[in-house]
Design a protein around this motif. Structure first.
Motif, PDB file in Angstrom:
ATOM      1  N   SER A 179       1.855  -1.892  15.725  1.00 33.98           N
ATOM      2  CA  SER A 179       1.829  -1.923  17.190  1.00 33.98           C
ATOM      3  C   SER A 179       2.930  -2.838  17.731  1.00 33.98           C
ATOM      4  O   SER A 179       3.243  -2.787  18.918  1.00 33.98           O
ATOM      5  CB  SER A 179       0.460  -2.378  17.694  1.00 33.98           C
ATOM      6  N   ASN A 180       3.524  -3.672  16.885  1.00 34.15           N
ATOM      7  CA  ASN A 180       4.679  -4.497  17.254  1.00 34.15           C
ATOM      8  C   ASN A 180       5.932  -3.667  16.956  1.00 34.15           C
ATOM      9  O   ASN A 180       6.154  -3.274  15.818  1.00 34.15           O
ATOM     10  CB  ASN A 180       4.668  -5.786  16.429  1.00 34.15           C
ATOM     11  N   PRO A 181       6.777  -3.401  17.946  1.00 34.06           N
ATOM     12  CA  PRO A 181       7.913  -2.506  17.730  1.00 34.06           C
ATOM     13  C   PRO A 181       8.973  -3.025  16.759  1.00 34.06           C
ATOM     14  O   PRO A 181       9.774  -2.239  16.269  1.00 34.06           O
ATOM     15  CB  PRO A 181       8.503  -2.333  19.126  1.00 34.06           C
ATOM     16  N   THR A 182       8.978  -4.321  16.443  1.00 34.32           N
ATOM     17  CA  THR A 182      10.002  -4.836  15.534  1.00 34.32           C
ATOM     18  C   THR A 182       9.536  -4.880  14.077  1.00 34.32           C
ATOM     19  O   THR A 182      10.338  -5.144  13.197  1.00 34.32           O
ATOM     20  CB  THR A 182      10.441  -6.260  15.949  1.00 34.32           C
ATOM     21  N   VAL A 183       8.250  -4.624  13.840  1.00 32.37           N
ATOM     22  CA  VAL A 183       7.658  -4.754  12.503  1.00 32.37           C
ATOM     23  C   VAL A 183       7.299  -3.365  11.979  1.00 32.37           C
ATOM     24  O   VAL A 183       7.010  -2.461  12.759  1.00 32.37           O
ATOM     25  CB  VAL A 183       6.379  -5.629  12.580  1.00 32.37           C
ATOM     26  N   TRP A 184       7.287  -3.200  10.662  1.00 36.59           N
ATOM     27  CA  TRP A 184       6.702  -2.002  10.070  1.00 36.59           C
ATOM     28  C   TRP A 184       5.826  -2.426   8.914  1.00 36.59           C
ATOM     29  O   TRP A 184       6.060  -3.477   8.303  1.00 36.59           O
ATOM     30  CB  TRP A 184       7.759  -1.000   9.595  1.00 36.59           C
ATOM     31  N   ALA A 185       4.810  -1.648   8.611  1.00 37.93           N
ATOM     32  CA  ALA A 185       3.891  -1.982   7.528  1.00 37.93           C
ATOM     33  C   ALA A 185       3.614  -0.765   6.668  1.00 37.93           C
ATOM     34  O   ALA A 185       3.435   0.339   7.173  1.00 37.93           O
ATOM     35  CB  ALA A 185       2.577  -2.525   8.101  1.00 37.93           C
ATOM     36  N   LEU A 186       3.602  -1.007   5.368  1.00 40.81           N
ATOM     37  CA  LEU A 186       3.168  -0.018   4.393  1.00 40.81           C
ATOM     38  C   LEU A 186       1.796  -0.444   3.890  1.00 40.81           C
ATOM     39  O   LEU A 186       1.401  -1.598   4.050  1.00 40.81           O
ATOM     40  CB  LEU A 186       4.139   0.039   3.213  1.00 40.81           C
ATOM     41  N   VAL A 187       1.093   0.489   3.269  1.00 37.58           N
ATOM     42  CA  VAL A 187      -0.221   0.186   2.696  1.00 37.58           C
ATOM     43  C   VAL A 187      -0.154   0.413   1.194  1.00 37.58           C
ATOM     44  O   VAL A 187       0.392   1.416   0.735  1.00 37.58           O
ATOM     45  CB  VAL A 187      -1.314   1.091   3.310  1.00 37.58           C
ATOM     46  N   CYS A 188      -0.700  -0.541   0.452  1.00 36.84           N
ATOM     47  CA  CYS A 188      -0.944  -0.332  -0.971  1.00 36.84           C
ATOM     48  C   CYS A 188      -2.442  -0.113  -1.103  1.00 36.84           C
ATOM     49  O   CYS A 188      -3.216  -1.076  -1.051  1.00 36.84           O
ATOM     50  CB  CYS A 188      -0.493  -1.532  -1.793  1.00 36.84           C
ATOM     51  N   PRO A 189      -2.875   1.157  -1.204  1.00 33.59           N
ATOM     52  CA  PRO A 189      -4.312   1.435  -1.256  1.00 33.59           C
ATOM     53  C   PRO A 189      -4.977   0.751  -2.448  1.00 33.59           C
ATOM     54  O   PRO A 189      -4.434   0.742  -3.547  1.00 33.59           O
ATOM     55  CB  PRO A 189      -4.383   2.956  -1.401  1.00 33.59           C
ATOM     56  N   SER A 190      -6.141   0.180  -2.217  1.00 34.09           N
ATOM     57  CA  SER A 190      -6.824  -0.558  -3.283  1.00 34.09           C
ATOM     58  C   SER A 190      -7.367   0.360  -4.372  1.00 34.09           C
ATOM     59  O   SER A 190      -7.694  -0.113  -5.451  1.00 34.09           O
ATOM     60  CB  SER A 190      -7.947  -1.420  -2.703  1.00 34.09           C
ATOM     61  N   ASN A 191      -7.429   1.663  -4.110  1.00 34.51           N
ATOM     62  CA  ASN A 191      -7.925   2.587  -5.132  1.00 34.51           C
ATOM     63  C   ASN A 191      -6.795   3.163  -5.981  1.00 34.51           C
ATOM     64  O   ASN A 191      -7.027   4.047  -6.790  1.00 34.51           O
ATOM     65  CB  ASN A 191      -8.735   3.708  -4.490  1.00 34.51           C
ATOM     66  N   SER A 192      -5.555   2.656  -5.808  1.00 37.31           N
ATOM     67  CA  SER A 192      -4.409   3.133  -6.584  1.00 37.31           C
ATOM     68  C   SER A 192      -3.604   1.947  -7.095  1.00 37.31           C
ATOM     69  O   SER A 192      -3.457   0.949  -6.393  1.00 37.31           O
ATOM     70  CB  SER A 192      -3.490   3.997  -5.707  1.00 37.31           C
ATOM     71  N   ALA A 193      -3.046   2.098  -8.283  1.00 39.02           N
ATOM     72  CA  ALA A 193      -2.176   1.050  -8.820  1.00 39.02           C
ATOM     73  C   ALA A 193      -0.833   1.097  -8.101  1.00 39.02           C
ATOM     74  O   ALA A 193      -0.336   2.186  -7.797  1.00 39.02           O
ATOM     75  CB  ALA A 193      -1.974   1.256 -10.316  1.00 39.02           C
ATOM     76  N   PRO A 194      -0.230  -0.055  -7.819  1.00 34.99           N
ATOM     77  CA  PRO A 194       1.074  -0.069  -7.149  1.00 34.99           C
ATOM     78  C   PRO A 194       2.133   0.750  -7.889  1.00 34.99           C
ATOM     79  O   PRO A 194       3.004   1.356  -7.262  1.00 34.99           O
ATOM     80  CB  PRO A 194       1.449  -1.557  -7.131  1.00 34.99           C
ATOM     81  N   ALA A 195       2.048   0.800  -9.212  1.00 37.64           N
ATOM     82  CA  ALA A 195       3.027   1.549  -9.996  1.00 37.64           C
ATOM     83  C   ALA A 195       2.893   3.059  -9.826  1.00 37.64           C
ATOM     84  O   ALA A 195       3.768   3.802 -10.269  1.00 37.64           O
ATOM     85  CB  ALA A 195       2.899   1.182 -11.473  1.00 37.64           C
ATOM     86  N   HIS A 196       1.836   3.521  -9.170  1.00 41.11           N
ATOM     87  CA  HIS A 196       1.657   4.961  -8.938  1.00 41.11           C
ATOM     88  C   HIS A 196       2.414   5.442  -7.713  1.00 41.11           C
ATOM     89  O   HIS A 196       2.266   6.603  -7.320  1.00 41.11           O
ATOM     90  CB  HIS A 196       0.174   5.307  -8.807  1.00 41.11           C
ATOM     91  N   PHE A 197       3.214   4.552  -7.087  1.00 38.62           N
ATOM     92  CA  PHE A 197       3.991   4.919  -5.902  1.00 38.62           C
ATOM     93  C   PHE A 197       5.466   4.615  -6.130  1.00 38.62           C
ATOM     94  O   PHE A 197       5.830   3.767  -6.940  1.00 38.62           O
ATOM     95  CB  PHE A 197       3.515   4.130  -4.666  1.00 38.62           C
ATOM     96  N   ARG A 198       6.303   5.295  -5.357  1.00 42.42           N
ATOM     97  CA  ARG A 198       7.746   5.061  -5.314  1.00 42.42           C
ATOM     98  C   ARG A 198       8.013   4.268  -4.041  1.00 42.42           C
ATOM     99  O   ARG A 198       7.883   4.788  -2.940  1.00 42.42           O
ATOM    100  CB  ARG A 198       8.476   6.409  -5.303  1.00 42.42           C
ATOM    101  N   TRP A 199       8.365   3.009  -4.175  1.00 40.61           N
ATOM    102  CA  TRP A 199       8.495   2.082  -3.049  1.00 40.61           C
ATOM    103  C   TRP A 199       9.933   2.051  -2.535  1.00 40.61           C
ATOM    104  O   TRP A 199      10.834   1.635  -3.263  1.00 40.61           O
ATOM    105  CB  TRP A 199       8.061   0.677  -3.477  1.00 40.61           C
ATOM    106  N   PRO A 200      10.199   2.442  -1.288  1.00 39.06           N
ATOM    107  CA  PRO A 200      11.563   2.441  -0.735  1.00 39.06           C
ATOM    108  C   PRO A 200      11.938   1.065  -0.179  1.00 39.06           C
ATOM    109  O   PRO A 200      12.098   0.874   1.027  1.00 39.06           O
ATOM    110  CB  PRO A 200      11.473   3.496   0.374  1.00 39.06           C
ATOM    111  N   VAL A 201      12.080   0.074  -1.064  1.00 43.01           N
ATOM    112  CA  VAL A 201      12.239  -1.316  -0.630  1.00 43.01           C
ATOM    113  C   VAL A 201      13.532  -1.952  -1.125  1.00 43.01           C
ATOM    114  O   VAL A 201      13.685  -3.175  -1.030  1.00 43.01           O
ATOM    115  CB  VAL A 201      11.023  -2.159  -1.066  1.00 43.01           C
TER     116      VAL A 201
END
Length: 147
Positions: A45-67
Motif C-alpha cells: 500500500s506504500n507506493p515506494t515499497v514492494w513485498a514478496l511472500v515466502c509461503p510457509s508451506n513451501s521451501a524457499p528453494a522451490h522458487f526462482r527469486w528475481p533479486v
C-alpha cells in the motif's frame, strides 16, 4: 544459473515489472512467517515499497527469486513453521540468487528492550547473554569465492 522451471514467489511478476519502471521500489520486503500475505499487502500500500511472500508451506528453494543486485529486508514473524533455521535457509537462497544483502528484521521483537543482559554468575567471558533477537544483515563474503 537459476532453474527457469521453478515458479516465481508470490508478487514477483509485479516486482519484475516495477523494477523496469522509472521509479523502482525500495526497499524490497520478503514477508515470511505468520500473516505473511497480509503483511505483504500492507507493505504494497506504500507506493515506494514492494513485498514478496515466502509461503510457509513451501521451501524457499522451490522458487526462482528475481533479486539479483537488490537489497532485501525479510519481515519475519516467528511462528511454529518459521523459526531461526527456516529464516536462515531463506537468507541463503536469496543470497544464492544474487541479492546484494539481506537484512532479517524479527518484526515481533520489542526493540526498546535490551538485547543483552549481564549475568555475574556465569564464567568470565560468558557473562553477557543475548536475551532477544536483533536485526542482522547478511551478505556474501566476496573473498570466500574460491579463487
Amino acid at each position: 544459473m537459476p532453474d527457469q522451471r521453478l515458479p516465481l514467489p508470490p508478487f514477483a511478476k509485479e516486482l519484475i515489472a516495477r523494477l523496469q519502471s522509472t521509479s523502482p521500489p525500495w526497499p524490497i520486503m520478503i514477508c515470511f512467517g505468520r500473516d505473511a500475505w497480509q503483511r505483504a499487502r500492507q507493505w504494497q500500500s506504500n507506493p515506494t515499497v514492494w513485498a514478496l511472500v515466502c509461503p510457509s508451506n513451501s521451501a524457499p528453494a522451490h522458487f526462482r527469486w528475481p533479486v539479483l543486485g537488490l537489497m532485501l529486508i525479510v519481515d519475519w514473524q516467528c511462528d511454529h513453521a518459521t523459526g531461526r533455521d527456516e529464516v536462515m535457509a531463506l537468507v541463503k537462497v536469496l543470497l544464492g540468487y544474487g541479492a546484494e544483502w539481506v537484512a532479517v528484521w524479527p518484526s515481533w521483537v520489542d526493540f526498546s528492550q535490551p538485547a543483552f543482559e549481564y549475568d555475574p554468575r556465569l564464567p568470565v567471558g560468558q557473562r553477557w547473554v543475548q536475551v532477544r533477537d536483533e536485526i542482522v544483515v547478511y551478505r556474501l563474503n566476496e573473498e570466500s569465492g574460491g579463487g
